[in-house]
Write an enzyme that holds these catalytic residues in place. Structure first.
Site, PDB file in Angstrom:
ATOM      1  N   HIS A 190      21.186  30.271  -7.272  1.00  0.00           N
ATOM      2  CA  HIS A 190      20.401  31.496  -7.161  1.00  0.00           C
ATOM      3  C   HIS A 190      19.365  31.390  -6.052  1.00  0.00           C
ATOM      4  O   HIS A 190      18.974  32.388  -5.465  1.00  0.00           O
ATOM      5  CB  HIS A 190      19.768  31.841  -8.501  1.00  0.00           C
ATOM      6  CG  HIS A 190      20.799  32.302  -9.482  1.00  0.00           C
ATOM      7  ND1 HIS A 190      21.259  31.512 -10.496  1.00  0.00           N
ATOM      8  CD2 HIS A 190      21.498  33.450  -9.531  1.00  0.00           C
ATOM      9  CE1 HIS A 190      22.191  32.164 -11.152  1.00  0.00           C
ATOM     10  NE2 HIS A 190      22.363  33.337 -10.601  1.00  0.00           N
ATOM     11  N   CYS A 503      31.363  41.262  -7.742  1.00  0.00           N
ATOM     12  CA  CYS A 503      30.016  41.241  -7.161  1.00  0.00           C
ATOM     13  C   CYS A 503      29.521  39.816  -6.938  1.00  0.00           C
ATOM     14  O   CYS A 503      28.377  39.607  -6.525  1.00  0.00           O
ATOM     15  CB  CYS A 503      29.033  42.018  -8.033  1.00  0.00           C
ATOM     16  SG  CYS A 503      28.780  41.284  -9.647  1.00  0.00           S
TER      17      CYS A 503
HETATM   18  C1  PEP Z   1      27.939  36.009 -10.592  1.00  0.00           C
HETATM   19  O1  PEP Z   1      27.819  35.183 -11.496  1.00  0.00           O
HETATM   20  O2  PEP Z   1      28.931  36.070  -9.847  1.00  0.00           O
HETATM   21  C2  PEP Z   1      26.863  36.983 -10.335  1.00  0.00           C
HETATM   22  C3  PEP Z   1      27.019  37.971  -9.488  1.00  0.00           C
HETATM   23  O3  PEP Z   1      25.690  36.788 -10.996  1.00  0.00           O
HETATM   24  P1  PEP Z   1      24.587  35.700 -10.558  1.00  0.00           P
HETATM   25  O4  PEP Z   1      25.063  35.066  -9.287  1.00  0.00           O
HETATM   26  O5  PEP Z   1      23.310  36.428 -10.410  1.00  0.00           O
HETATM   27  O6  PEP Z   1      24.603  34.766 -11.713  1.00  0.00           O
HETATM   28 MG    MG Z   2      26.232  35.413 -12.955  1.00  0.00          MG
END
Ligand code: PEP
Ligand code: MG
Length: 571
Positions: A190, A503
Site C-alpha cells: 500500500h 481494480c
Molecule cells: C486489491 O487488493 O487489488 C485492491 C485494489 O485493494 P488494495 O490494493 O487497496 O488492497
Molecule cells: Mg485489496
C-alpha cells in the site's frame, strides 16, 4: 566514484537529491552514552516522551469512546498501565543515570532485557505479552524521536530507510523528501500504491541501500527501473537529464489521446475508470477522460492522523470527489484498514498474529458500528451531488454483503430524514478473497457490481505475501490458477449481467491488457498516471483476435506458456 545498485521500481519518476538515512526502529539503536553533564536533560527527555505517550493513550481512549469493541478497550488500557508501571519507568531512569545511556538506547537495552526474560517463559500467553511491551517501547521511542527535529534539506532529500509506512508518506513529501529508497517492501504494498498517487518516486527491495548510502551522499533514483546511483558522475548526470527530456516527450505524445475513446480496433468500447486516493487523483482522472472513479480508497483519509475524521469532514472529501468527476460515477470503497494499512487512530488491532488474515476491510467496519455508520452516512450525503457507488473490501461471504446493504439502507434513510433526497447507491463487492471468487455465483444476486482486487486475490491464492520482497517472482498474476479464477469471475458477471472490473495493479500493467481483454474483461480501474498508456494499448488491440485465443490462454500450464501467449498476442 559512483556506485550503482538496483531495487524494484515501485513509483515512477526520476529524482536527484541528498540522502537522509533513517534507522527508525528501537532495535536498530546502537549503544550511545551521554556526558555526565547531559544526564539530567536526558532523563527529562525520557520523562517528557513517557508523558506524551500517556497523553496519547488518554486521548485515544476518549476519542474512541463507544466506538470500540471490548477487546480493543482492554488493549488500550493494558498499554496505559504499562506506561505507568514503576518497574519499567524506574529501570529506564536508572539506565540513564547509572549507565549514562541515551534515552533511546536505554529503551533498547530495557527491551532486550525484558525479551530475554519473556523468551525463557514456557507460558505462551505470558510470552505474547512481550509484544505489548515492545509496542509501548516503540511508542515512547516515537515520541522521543519526534522531539528531535528532523534535519531539513534545502534542495530536496531522498529518504533511505528499511521500510516506509503508508501513513507517513504525505508528511515526508511535505518535509521536502523527493524520493524514497527502502531496503524492504514490494511494489504491491500500500505504500507503493500511495507513493504512485503522490507522484513520489519509490524504489523498494534495495537490500544494499542502508549499507551503501551514507547520510548526505548525493543519490540519483529512478523509480521506474529501480536503479539507484550513489555519488553520480558527469556521465550519470547527463543520462539523468536525457531521461528527463525523454519522459517529457513521451508525456506529450500520450497527451494527444486525452480526448480519444478507449475503443479497440474492431470498435468495442472499454471502460477505463481511475483509482484515486486524493482530490488531485480525481482531478487528473477527470482531465484524462476516465469513465469514472472505479476505486476511491477512503482509508487513506484515516492513515495520516491520530484522530478519526468525523462525518462532516468525510462528507466534504467525498462530495468534492463527486463534484470533481462532474456526473461520472465515483465508487467509494468503504474503509479497508488492517494488515499493512495500520492506522494511528487505534482502530486496527495491533496484536494480531496474522493481520493479513485478520480484522481488515469489511470485517473491521462491521466491528466498529459507529465508525462504519458514520462513513456510510457521509457517502450517502455525497450522493446528492452526483452518481456514487459503494464498494465493500475483503468480502469473503454473501452474509457480509447482505449486512452492509442493510446498513447502507439505514444510512440513506437517516440522511433522508434530514431532508437530503438520495437513492440507495449501487452496492458492489471487491472480489479479492479466493472463496468469494470461487463462490461468486452465491454473490451475484446480492450485489450490483463487482471489482476484482487482484493485489490481494493473488496474495491469498498463491499464499505469497504481497509485501514480502524475499518471495520475489512467486508473487505474480501470471499463474494458470489465477487466470482461471479471473475468467470464472468475469464469466459469472457476464452470465448474471453484473458489471465486473479489475481494480488491482494488474489492470494498470499495460503489458497485461490483451490478456485481461481475452478473458472477457471490459472494465479497468487503474491509477490515473497509467490511463493514457492503457488507452493507447487498447486502441491497438483487436478484440475478436484476442477472444479467439482465449482458450489457448486458459490451457497454459505455467508462467512461461502465459508469457509466450502474451508475446504472440502482441506481435
Ligand atoms: C486489491 O487488493 O487489488 C485492491 C485494489 O485493494 P488494495 O490494493 O487497496 O488492497
Ligand atoms: Mg485489496
Amino acid at each position: 566514484m559512483s556506485t550503482t545498485f538496483a531495487g524494484h521500481g515501485a513509483a515512477r519518476g526520476l529524482a536527484l537529491g541528498r540522502a537522509r538515512v533513517r534507522l527508525p526502529h528501537v532495535l536498530e539503536i546502537g549503544e550511545q552514552r551521554v556526558p555526565a553533564s547531559r544526564v539530567e536533560a536526558e532523563a527529562a527527555r525520557l520523562q517528557a516522551a513517557l508523558e506524551a505517550a500517556r497523553e496519547e493513550m488518554r486521548a485515544l481512549r476518549e476519542k474512541l469512546q463507544g466506538a470500540l469493541s471490548r477487546e480493543a478497550v482492554e488493549f488500550i488500557d493494558l498499554h496505559a498501565l504499562l506506561l505507568d508501571d514503576p518497574e519499567l519507568v524506574n529501570a529506564l531512569d536508572a539506565l540513564i543515570r547509572q549507565e549514562r545511556y541515551s534515552a533511546g538506547y536505554a529503551l533498547r537495552a530495557q527491551r532486550d532485557r525484558l525479551a530475554a526474560v519473556f523468551e525463557s517463559m514456557d507460558d505462551a500467553y505470558l510470552k505474547s505479552r512481550l509484544d505489548d511491551l515492545a509496542h509501548i517501547i516503540g511508542r515512547i521511542n516515537a515520541h522521543l524521536q519526534r522531539r528531535e527535529p528532523l534535519p531539513r534539506g534545502t534542495a530536496g532529500e531522498i529518504l533511505v530507510c528499511d521500510n516506509v509506512a503508508p501513513s507517513e508518506l504525505a508528511q515526508l513529501q511535505a518535509q521536502g523528501v523527493v524520493a524514497i529508497v527502502s531496503a524492504g517492501g514490494s511494489p504491491l504494498s500500500h505504500s507503493a500504491i500511495l507513493a504512485r498517487s503522490l507522484h513520489l518516486p519509490l524504489v523498494v527491495g534495495a537490500t544494499e541501500a542502508l549499507a551503501r548510502i551514507n547520510d548526505g551522499d548525493v543519490v540519483m533514483v529512478d523509480g521506474e527501473t529501480g536503479q539507484v546511483v550513489v555519488d553520480p558522475g558527469a556521465a550519470d548526470l547527463r543520462r539523468y537529464h536525457q531521461r528527463e527530456l525523454q519522459d517529457a516527450r513521451q508525456r506529450r505524445d500520450l497527451e494527444r489521446l486525452r480526448r480519444k475513446p478507449s475503443r479497440t480496433l474492431d470498435g468495442i468500447d472499454i471502460a477505463l475508470h481511475a483509482n484515486a486516493e486524493s482530490r488531485e487523483d480525481v482531478a487528473r482522472a477527470h482531465a484524462l477522460g476516465a469513465a469514472g472513479v472505479g476505486l476511491f480508497r477512503t482509508e487513506f483519509l484515516f492513515l495520516q492522523r491520530t484522530e478519526l475524521p468525523d462525518e462532516d469532514e468525510q462528507f466534504h472529501v467525498y462530495r468534492d470527489a463527486v463534484l470533481g468527476m462532474s456526473g461520472r460515477p465515483v465508487t467509494f470503497r468503504t474503509l479497508d484498514l488492517g494488515a499493512d494499512k495500520a492506522d494511528r487512530t487505534g482502530l486496527t488491532l495491533a496484536n494480531e498474529d496474522n493481520p493479513a488474515l485478520g480484522v481488515r476491510g469489511v470485517r473491521l467496519s462491521l466491528l466498529y458500528d459507529r465508525v462504519f455508520d458514520t462513513q456510510l452516512r457521509a457517502i450517502a450525503r455525497a450522493a446528492a451531488y452526483g452518481p456514487v457507488r459503494v464498494l465493500v473490501p475483503m468480502v469473503s461471504c454473501r452474509e457480509e454483503v447482505v449486512l452492509v446493504r442493510r446498513r447502507l439502507r439505514r444510512a440513506v434513510a437517516a440522511v433522508r430524514r434530514h431532508g437530503v433526497q438520495v437513492e440507495v447507491p449501487p452496492l458492489g463487492a471487491m472480489i479479492e478473497v479466493p472463496a468469494a471468487a470461487i463462490g461468486v455465483y452465491g454473490l451475484v444476486d446480492a450485489v450490483d457490481f463487482m471489482s476484482i482486487g487482484t493485489n490481494d486475490l493473488v496474495q491469498y491464492m498463491l499464499a505469497v505475501d504481497r509485501n514480502n520482497d524475499a518471495l520475489g517472482d512467486l508473487y505474480s498474476p501470471l499463474h494458470p490458477g489465477v487466470l482461471r479464477l479471473l475468467a470464472h469471475v468475469i464469466g459469472a458477471g457476464g452470465a448474471s449481467r453484473i458489471p465486473v472490473a479489475v481494480c488491482g495493479e494488474m489492470a494498470g500493467d499495460v503489458r497485461l491488457a490483451p490478456l485481461l481483454l481475452a478473458l472477457g474483461l471490459r472494465e479497468f480501474s487503474l491509477h490515473p498516471s497509467g490511463l493514457l498508456e492503457l488507452r493507447r494499448t487498447i486502441r491497438e488491440c483487436r478484440l475478436e483476435d484476442l477472444t479467439a485465443r482465449a482458450a489457448r490462454l486458459l490451457q497454459a500450464r505455467d508462467r512461461n506458456a502465459i508469457e509466450r501467449w502474451l508475446s504472440a498476442a502482441t506481435s
